[in-house]
Design a protein around this motif. Structure first.
Motif, short mmCIF file in Angstrom:
data_model
loop_
_atom_site.label_atom_id
_atom_site.label_comp_id
_atom_site.label_asym_id
_atom_site.label_seq_id
_atom_site.Cartn_x
_atom_site.Cartn_y
_atom_site.Cartn_z
N LEU A 20 5.66 -20.69 -27.51
CA LEU A 20 6.84 -19.99 -28.05
C LEU A 20 6.79 -18.51 -27.71
O LEU A 20 7.80 -17.92 -27.31
N MET A 21 5.61 -17.92 -27.84
CA MET A 21 5.46 -16.50 -27.52
C MET A 21 5.63 -16.26 -26.02
O MET A 21 6.21 -15.25 -25.61
N LYS A 22 5.15 -17.20 -25.22
CA LYS A 22 5.31 -17.09 -23.77
C LYS A 22 6.80 -17.15 -23.39
O LYS A 22 7.26 -16.40 -22.53
N ALA A 23 7.54 -18.05 -24.04
CA ALA A 23 8.98 -18.14 -23.79
C ALA A 23 9.69 -16.87 -24.24
O ALA A 23 10.62 -16.41 -23.60
N GLY A 24 9.23 -16.30 -25.34
CA GLY A 24 9.78 -15.04 -25.84
C GLY A 24 11.13 -15.22 -26.51
O GLY A 24 11.69 -16.32 -26.56
N ILE A 25 11.68 -14.12 -26.99
CA ILE A 25 12.92 -14.17 -27.75
C ILE A 25 14.14 -14.52 -26.89
O ILE A 25 15.18 -14.91 -27.41
N ASP A 26 14.01 -14.36 -25.58
CA ASP A 26 15.09 -14.75 -24.68
C ASP A 26 14.89 -16.16 -24.13
O ASP A 26 15.75 -16.67 -23.40
N GLY A 27 13.78 -16.78 -24.47
CA GLY A 27 13.39 -18.03 -23.83
C GLY A 27 14.02 -19.27 -24.41
O GLY A 27 14.74 -19.24 -25.41
N ASP A 28 13.73 -20.37 -23.77
CA ASP A 28 14.27 -21.67 -24.13
C ASP A 28 13.31 -22.34 -25.12
O ASP A 28 12.49 -23.17 -24.75
N VAL A 29 13.42 -21.97 -26.39
CA VAL A 29 12.50 -22.52 -27.40
C VAL A 29 12.74 -24.01 -27.63
O VAL A 29 11.81 -24.73 -27.99
N GLY A 30 13.96 -24.47 -27.40
CA GLY A 30 14.24 -25.90 -27.51
C GLY A 30 13.37 -26.69 -26.54
O GLY A 30 12.82 -27.73 -26.89
N ALA A 31 13.25 -26.17 -25.32
CA ALA A 31 12.42 -26.84 -24.31
C ALA A 31 10.95 -26.86 -24.75
O ALA A 31 10.24 -27.84 -24.52
N VAL A 32 10.51 -25.78 -25.39
CA VAL A 32 9.13 -25.73 -25.89
C VAL A 32 8.92 -26.81 -26.94
O VAL A 32 7.94 -27.56 -26.90
N PHE A 33 9.84 -26.91 -27.89
CA PHE A 33 9.72 -27.93 -28.93
C PHE A 33 9.78 -29.34 -28.34
O PHE A 33 9.07 -30.23 -28.80
N LEU A 34 10.62 -29.53 -27.33
CA LEU A 34 10.69 -30.84 -26.67
C LEU A 34 9.35 -31.21 -26.04
O LEU A 34 8.93 -32.36 -26.08
N GLN A 35 8.70 -30.22 -25.47
CA GLN A 35 7.38 -30.44 -24.84
C GLN A 35 6.35 -30.89 -25.88
O GLN A 35 5.50 -31.71 -25.60
#
Length: 195
Positions: free
Chosen positions: A72-87
């Motif tokens: 989540l931190m790597k994705a950052g505030i502009d990142g695709d957190v949905g994709a992180v959760f899917l992973q």
């Protein structure tokens, strides 16, 4: 990403940081030291079986959530957190295993707390730590519903931003929103399995 999206993602990251810190305390401040006292005569607070009952899956959940937080931190505030959760969604099975035993663990904790010898030992041990054991043990139970709420809010806020823009969203926003909704559905499905 809009400011609203960024704030929502920041909240997700901050709550995850706090959760990981709580799980670390549960694993390293409670589970490990209490397990080391098993068989220690007058120092023993919990039996090996009680330690297993209370802390089963705690370290694995802590490690999982450390990795989730890192991504989540790597994705950052502009990142695709949905994709992180899917992973990470397939690994949320650890929560089902924890939840299957949570009620029995809380009951077991009550037995120890009422014990005339071990109860005061447990109370003295817990007094040295910054969070109560029973409140830490319930945090994993609350986590999937919390993810569901945070992701639902992320989708809602993204939809509001798109509506403000006249229903027009760029490709990145569309992808982030779609992944957040897919992640929300995956978390809902996992939460339903635990009920």
């Amino acid at each position: 990403a809009s400011d609203v999206y960024k704030r929502q993602v920041q909240e997700i990251i901050e709550t995850e940081k706090n959760y990981v810190a709580s799980m670390e305390l549960l694993a390293m401040g409670y589970a490990d030291p209490l397990m080391k006292r098993v068989g220690a005569g007058d120092d023993e607070i919990l039996s090996e079986e009680q330690c297993r009952d209370l802390f089963s899956g705690v370290k694995q959940i802590w490690q999982l959530n450390q990795k989730l937080l890192g991504q989540l931190m790597k994705a950052g505030i502009d990142g695709d957190v949905g994709a992180v959760f899917l992973q990470f969604a397939p690994f949320m099975q650890l929560y089902k295993e924890y939840l299957d035993h949570a009620e029995a663990a809380v009951q077991e904790l009550g037995v120890v707390q009422r014990d005339p010898v071990r109860g005061p030992r447990l109370l003295a041990f817990c007094a040295q730590l910054p969070q109560k054991l029973d409140s830490l043990l319930i945090k994993p139970v609350q986590r999937l519903p919390r993810y569901r709420m945070l992701l639902k809010e992320l989708v809602k806020q993204t939809d509001k931003e798109v509506a403000k823009a006249g229903g027009v969203a760029d490709a990145t926003t569309k992808t982030h929103r779609a992944n957040a909704e897919r992640a929300l559905n995956a978390i809902k499905a996992m939460a339903n399995k635990t009920n």
